[in-house]
Design an enzyme around this catalytic site. Structure first.
Site, PDB file in Angstrom:
ATOM      1  N   ASN A  13       5.601  -2.167   0.241  1.00  0.00           N
ATOM      2  CA  ASN A  13       5.404  -3.584   0.075  1.00  0.00           C
ATOM      3  C   ASN A  13       5.882  -4.106  -1.294  1.00  0.00           C
ATOM      4  O   ASN A  13       5.352  -3.794  -2.403  1.00  0.00           O
ATOM      5  CB  ASN A  13       3.893  -4.096   0.362  1.00  0.00           C
ATOM      6  CG  ASN A  13       3.673  -5.445  -0.082  1.00  0.00           C
ATOM      7  OD1 ASN A  13       4.781  -6.278  -0.109  1.00  0.00           O
ATOM      8  ND2 ASN A  13       2.510  -5.704  -0.334  1.00  0.00           N
ATOM      9  N   LYS A  15       6.133  -6.795  -2.824  1.00  0.00           N
ATOM     10  CA  LYS A  15       5.431  -7.903  -3.476  1.00  0.00           C
ATOM     11  C   LYS A  15       6.414  -8.920  -3.936  1.00  0.00           C
ATOM     12  O   LYS A  15       7.615  -9.003  -3.355  1.00  0.00           O
ATOM     13  CB  LYS A  15       4.404  -7.614  -4.522  1.00  0.00           C
ATOM     14  CG  LYS A  15       3.549  -6.512  -3.926  1.00  0.00           C
ATOM     15  CD  LYS A  15       2.249  -6.039  -4.891  1.00  0.00           C
ATOM     16  CE  LYS A  15       1.615  -5.089  -4.556  1.00  0.00           C
ATOM     17  NZ  LYS A  15       0.375  -4.981  -4.778  1.00  0.00           N
ATOM     18  N   HIS A  98      -2.190  -9.645   3.803  1.00  0.00           N
ATOM     19  CA  HIS A  98      -2.338  -8.778   2.786  1.00  0.00           C
ATOM     20  C   HIS A  98      -3.314  -9.443   1.707  1.00  0.00           C
ATOM     21  O   HIS A  98      -3.653 -10.764   1.625  1.00  0.00           O
ATOM     22  CB  HIS A  98      -1.227  -8.735   1.940  1.00  0.00           C
ATOM     23  CG  HIS A  98      -1.182  -7.710   1.003  1.00  0.00           C
ATOM     24  ND1 HIS A  98      -1.569  -8.067  -0.523  1.00  0.00           N
ATOM     25  CD2 HIS A  98      -0.639  -6.267   0.773  1.00  0.00           C
ATOM     26  CE1 HIS A  98      -1.472  -7.057  -1.117  1.00  0.00           C
ATOM     27  NE2 HIS A  98      -0.987  -5.920  -0.466  1.00  0.00           N
ATOM     28  N   GLU A 100      -3.597  -9.878  -1.248  1.00  0.00           N
ATOM     29  CA  GLU A 100      -3.151 -10.909  -2.304  1.00  0.00           C
ATOM     30  C   GLU A 100      -2.813 -12.329  -1.826  1.00  0.00           C
ATOM     31  O   GLU A 100      -3.257 -13.199  -2.309  1.00  0.00           O
ATOM     32  CB  GLU A 100      -1.951 -10.301  -2.870  1.00  0.00           C
ATOM     33  CG  GLU A 100      -2.166  -9.179  -3.973  1.00  0.00           C
ATOM     34  CD  GLU A 100      -1.025  -8.405  -4.108  1.00  0.00           C
ATOM     35  OE1 GLU A 100      -0.087  -8.393  -3.666  1.00  0.00           O
ATOM     36  OE2 GLU A 100      -1.469  -7.076  -4.551  1.00  0.00           O
ATOM     37  N   GLU A 170      -6.549  -1.266   3.506  1.00  0.00           N
ATOM     38  CA  GLU A 170      -6.386  -1.434   2.032  1.00  0.00           C
ATOM     39  C   GLU A 170      -7.534  -1.829   1.101  1.00  0.00           C
ATOM     40  O   GLU A 170      -7.540  -3.319   1.206  1.00  0.00           O
ATOM     41  CB  GLU A 170      -5.088  -2.527   1.835  1.00  0.00           C
ATOM     42  CG  GLU A 170      -3.827  -2.075   2.576  1.00  0.00           C
ATOM     43  CD  GLU A 170      -2.718  -2.616   1.813  1.00  0.00           C
ATOM     44  OE1 GLU A 170      -1.686  -1.812   1.038  1.00  0.00           O
ATOM     45  OE2 GLU A 170      -2.407  -3.774   1.398  1.00  0.00           O
ATOM     46  N   GLY A 176      -3.063  -1.685  -6.622  1.00  0.00           N
ATOM     47  CA  GLY A 176      -2.581  -2.098  -7.948  1.00  0.00           C
ATOM     48  C   GLY A 176      -3.641  -2.018  -9.264  1.00  0.00           C
ATOM     49  O   GLY A 176      -3.336  -2.236 -10.176  1.00  0.00           O
ATOM     50  N   SER A 216      -2.882   1.860  -4.206  1.00  0.00           N
ATOM     51  CA  SER A 216      -2.603   2.963  -5.458  1.00  0.00           C
ATOM     52  C   SER A 216      -2.071   4.172  -5.100  1.00  0.00           C
ATOM     53  O   SER A 216      -2.593   5.509  -5.517  1.00  0.00           O
ATOM     54  CB  SER A 216      -3.581   2.983  -6.212  1.00  0.00           C
ATOM     55  OG  SER A 216      -3.804   1.664  -6.905  1.00  0.00           O
TER      56      SER A 216
END
Ligand code: PEP
Length: 351
Positions: A13, A15, A98, A100, A170, A176, A216
């Site tokens: 991904n 981003k 996701h 985010e 996730e 991250g 991560s």
């Protein structure tokens, strides 16, 4: 169910990273690096990179995905991209829900569900992301959160449609941040997700659903995470932007379980790679398998025919001693090797 029967996937991904020219350069390096991957390799890239990504990966084993799509086919939704638009370009996967998007762009389970339905209707394969926030884990409500997300995000998704969905677990606190879920934490939630899917769609469908871990993930922790029975690969953020790390994660996946090691060695034998390391020929390999098989059958007959243990082992050892060294090489490699270096060193010392 043996997890090697499920589709194994490593998806990057990207981003909001990489301009089209940077995307081209990165994929030009990724394609040869992952050509022997023992799993589906996907790069989910920003919308503006899709064209060049599709062009650069044409004819390779790298599939392309987008990072979101809208639920409407078309209309007054300035700045949005529809699933149909992606499909027509040749995009295969799309990341949905996701964290985010949920955190910064007001994505809810309802909109994730609408996007998922639209993506499926357009013929895309959604990678639906779920995961708990740090305070939710600390309040011990991780399972409630995940159960709610799975139920709402997949609301009205049929069993037939689920076959085209990949679920990504996730934990938001691991994305991250450099903090990774432990292999035990990942396995616990993956198994829980599979149980929810089984409750709704039945065991067979749940057993065939790929569930990826994301958060991560890097070469140093990938092997342990992927060795879990319910972890079928990874959704990789930061590490997908570095060829060596992305490849390292894919390689960790290949050698993450004994059955996968055996499958990889067989495919190495087929492609001829194993002979480069061992120096043994195809005829010798075949002969060794036949001899080992014969020895096994003889042992079984002896066990069956003999009353006492003492008489059993002697003839078997004689057979083993009479085998040429190279005949034992593939067996020892399968037995000893759980990483490429061990395999090569073992093979060289035997050859
Ligand atoms: C992600 O963006 O889905 C992700 C897992 O990111 P990272 O690997 O960087 O934590």
């Amino acid at each position: 169910m043996d997890k090697t029967k499920r589709k194994a996937i490593i998806a990057g991904n990207w981003k909001m990273n990489k301009t089209p020219s940077e995307a081209k350069a990165l994929l030009e390096a990724v394609v040869p690096a992952v050509k022997d991957a023992d799993c589906e390799v996907i790069a989910c890239v920003p919308f503006v990179d899709l064209s060049v990504a599709l062009e650069t990966t044409k004819g390779s084993n790298v599939k392309i995905g987008a990072e979101n799509c809208h639920w409407a086919e078309s209309g007054a939704f300035t700045g949005e991209i529809s699933a149909l638009m992606l499909k027509e370009m040749g995009v295969e996967y799309v990341v949905l829900g996701h964290s985010e998007r949920r955190q910064y762009f007001g994505e809810t389970d309802e909109t994730v569900n609408k996007r998922t339905k639209a993506a499926l209707a357009a013929g895309l394969k959604p990678i639906v992301c779920v995961g708990e926030l740090l305070w939710e884990r600390e309040c011990d409500i991780t399972e409630e959160v995940i159960a709610r997300q799975i139920k709402l995000d997949l609301f009205n998704v049929t069993a037939d449609e689920l076959k085209n969905i990949v679920i990504a677990y996730e934990p938001v606190w691991a994305i991250g941040t450099g903090k990774t879920a432990s292999p035990e934490q990942a396995q616990e939630i993956h198994a829980f997700i599979r149980s929810i899917v089984a409750n709704k769609y039945g065991k067979e469908i749940a057993d065939n659903t790929s569930i990826l871990y994301g958060g991560s993930c890097k070469p140093s922790n990938a092997k342990e995470l992927f060795a879990n029975p319910d972890v079928d690969g990874g959704l990789i953020g930061g590490a997908a932007l570095k060829v060596a790390d992305f490849k390292g994660i894919i390689d960790a996946f290949i050698f993450s379980s004994p059955s996968r090691i055996a499958a990889t060695l067989i495919s190495m034998c087929r492609s001829g790679d194993i002979f480069i390391h061992t120096g043994i020929t195809l005829a010798e390999t075949l002969l060794s398998f036949i001899l080992v098989l014969t020895a096994g059958i003889l042992l079984a007959i002896l066990l069956w025919a003999s009353d006492t243990v003492s008489g059993i082992l002697e003839p078997y050892l004689v057979i083993l001693n009479s085998l040429p060294k190279s005949a034992l090489a593939p067996v020892l490699i399968v037995w000893l090797g759980n990483n490429p270096k061990t395999i090569i060193v073992t093979a060289i010392s035997i050859a």
